[in-house]
Design a protein around this motif. Structure first.
Motif, PDB file in Angstrom:
ATOM      1  N   PHE A  27     -17.839 -49.353 -16.454  1.00 33.13           N
ATOM      2  CA  PHE A  27     -19.067 -49.151 -17.234  1.00 33.13           C
ATOM      3  C   PHE A  27     -19.957 -47.801 -17.485  1.00 33.13           C
ATOM      4  O   PHE A  27     -20.408 -47.610 -16.604  1.00 33.13           O
ATOM      5  N   PRO A  28     -19.044 -46.609 -17.607  1.00 30.72           N
ATOM      6  CA  PRO A  28     -19.833 -44.751 -17.235  1.00 30.72           C
ATOM      7  C   PRO A  28     -21.540 -45.578 -17.611  1.00 30.72           C
ATOM      8  O   PRO A  28     -21.819 -45.944 -18.843  1.00 30.72           O
ATOM      9  N   SER A  63     -23.242 -53.937 -11.560  1.00 31.76           N
ATOM     10  CA  SER A  63     -22.097 -53.030 -12.148  1.00 31.76           C
ATOM     11  C   SER A  63     -20.802 -53.870 -14.141  1.00 31.76           C
ATOM     12  O   SER A  63     -19.603 -54.094 -13.322  1.00 31.76           O
ATOM     13  N   SER A  64     -22.169 -54.230 -14.254  1.00 30.40           N
ATOM     14  CA  SER A  64     -21.989 -55.307 -15.748  1.00 30.40           C
ATOM     15  C   SER A  64     -22.264 -54.203 -17.050  1.00 30.40           C
ATOM     16  O   SER A  64     -23.153 -53.502 -16.636  1.00 30.40           O
ATOM     17  N   VAL A  65     -22.597 -54.897 -18.158  1.00 30.13           N
ATOM     18  CA  VAL A  65     -23.354 -54.516 -19.313  1.00 30.13           C
ATOM     19  C   VAL A  65     -23.765 -55.705 -19.796  1.00 30.13           C
ATOM     20  O   VAL A  65     -23.560 -56.983 -19.368  1.00 30.13           O
ATOM     21  N   ARG A  66     -24.909 -54.873 -20.682  1.00 28.45           N
ATOM     22  CA  ARG A  66     -25.770 -56.324 -21.370  1.00 28.45           C
ATOM     23  C   ARG A  66     -25.587 -56.799 -22.693  1.00 28.45           C
ATOM     24  O   ARG A  66     -25.874 -57.844 -23.546  1.00 28.45           O
ATOM     25  N   SER A  67     -24.500 -55.871 -23.276  1.00 26.96           N
ATOM     26  CA  SER A  67     -24.726 -56.491 -24.729  1.00 26.96           C
ATOM     27  C   SER A  67     -23.095 -55.167 -24.858  1.00 26.96           C
ATOM     28  O   SER A  67     -22.715 -54.080 -24.195  1.00 26.96           O
ATOM     29  N   ASN A  68     -22.462 -55.488 -25.718  1.00 22.75           N
ATOM     30  CA  ASN A  68     -21.468 -54.583 -26.226  1.00 22.75           C
ATOM     31  C   ASN A  68     -21.523 -53.527 -25.843  1.00 22.75           C
ATOM     32  O   ASN A  68     -21.209 -52.648 -26.771  1.00 22.75           O
ATOM     33  N   HIS A 123     -17.689 -49.113  -9.328  1.00 20.00           N
ATOM     34  CA  HIS A 123     -17.819 -50.054 -10.056  1.00 20.00           C
ATOM     35  C   HIS A 123     -17.419 -51.052  -8.730  1.00 20.00           C
ATOM     36  O   HIS A 123     -18.024 -52.600  -9.567  1.00 20.00           O
ATOM     37  N   ILE A 124     -17.077 -51.171  -7.431  1.00 26.64           N
ATOM     38  CA  ILE A 124     -16.579 -51.973  -6.395  1.00 26.64           C
ATOM     39  C   ILE A 124     -17.489 -51.821  -5.335  1.00 26.64           C
ATOM     40  O   ILE A 124     -17.466 -52.079  -4.350  1.00 26.64           O
ATOM     41  N   MET A 125     -18.741 -51.246  -5.744  1.00 25.11           N
ATOM     42  CA  MET A 125     -20.064 -50.877  -5.002  1.00 25.11           C
ATOM     43  C   MET A 125     -20.414 -52.536  -4.581  1.00 25.11           C
ATOM     44  O   MET A 125     -21.560 -52.168  -3.462  1.00 25.11           O
TER      45      MET A 125
END
Length: 219
Positions: free
Chosen positions: A182-183, A89-94, A198-200
């Motif tokens: 973070f769609p 539930s995150s991102v690897r870059s901006n 997002h809270i999985m």
């Protein structure tokens, strides 16, 4: 054969208890929980990540981070050798930030977020009559561990101003197709969890318990 050390980092301001339903085979893995600390004045995200790596007591650990914790473990991996880095539930870059976050960076609108209201979540619950909102507030009441205004301001700014613009392909990304923070339409490549929000980490724990071991062990 020694166990594989797996360190878990929770999301923004969250308690490590968000991992209470994650169960890995204790004969294979050693599960260790990291916690947020109050940042030093004007501490950079990189310096903060270096400070948190001092909590790592094993060589070549697996680092798993949720949301902002996913950003942090990627920064931690710049300072130590990690067997594997997994973000949830995150991102690897901006570049994977949603448009509103990119606009927030340009306009500095993130500075207008009422942090004191977020901290006083019990009062917020009194004025909420929408059941879905109240359920989310109850979760925050249980899992919000860091109620420090300086931390929250630092954390939000650290996310918005995160300067990583190139994806590290070695980072494994697990993401829900219903994530509203973070769609998934902005996400480059990931392991998709159907129905995951997002809270999985809380409500898709069965999927994670079934799949994390093979993801960790895969060459």
């Amino acid at each position: 054969m020694s166990k594989i050390a797996v360190y878990f980092m929770p999301g923004l301001a969250a308690s490590p208890t968000i991992f209470e339903r994650i169960k890995l085979d204790e004969t294979v893995f050693e599960t260790l929980l990291l916690e947020w600390e109050i940042p030093n004045p004007k501490e950079s995200l990189s310096d903060y990540a270096l400070r948190i790596t001092k909590k790592i007591k094993h060589e070549n650990p697996v680092l798993i981070g949720v949301s902002f914790g996913g950003i942090l473990v990627q920064e931690m991996a710049r300072h130590i050798d990690a067997r594997k880095v997994i973000i949830i539930s995150s991102v690897r870059s901006n570049a994977e930030f949603p448009r509103r976050m990119k606009i927030g960076k340009t306009t500095k609108a993130y500075k207008l977020i009422p942090m004191k209201l977020i901290l006083n979540i019990e009062n917020l619950a009194k004025y909420s009559f929408w059941e879905k909102v109240n359920k989310r507030i109850k979760l925050y009441e249980k899992f919000l561990a860091v109620r420090d205004l300086n931390y929250l301001q630092w954390a939000v700014e650290s996310v918005i101003l995160w300067n990583r613009n190139q994806i590290d392909e070695k980072v494994i990304h697990i993401h829900g197709d219903q994530d509203d923070v973070f769609p998934i339409k902005y996400i480059n490549k990931c392991i998709v969890v159907k129905g995951g929000t997002h809270i999985m980490i809380l409500n898709k724990y069965k999927w994670l318990n079934e799949n994390l071991p093979s993801i960790i062990l895969e060459d």
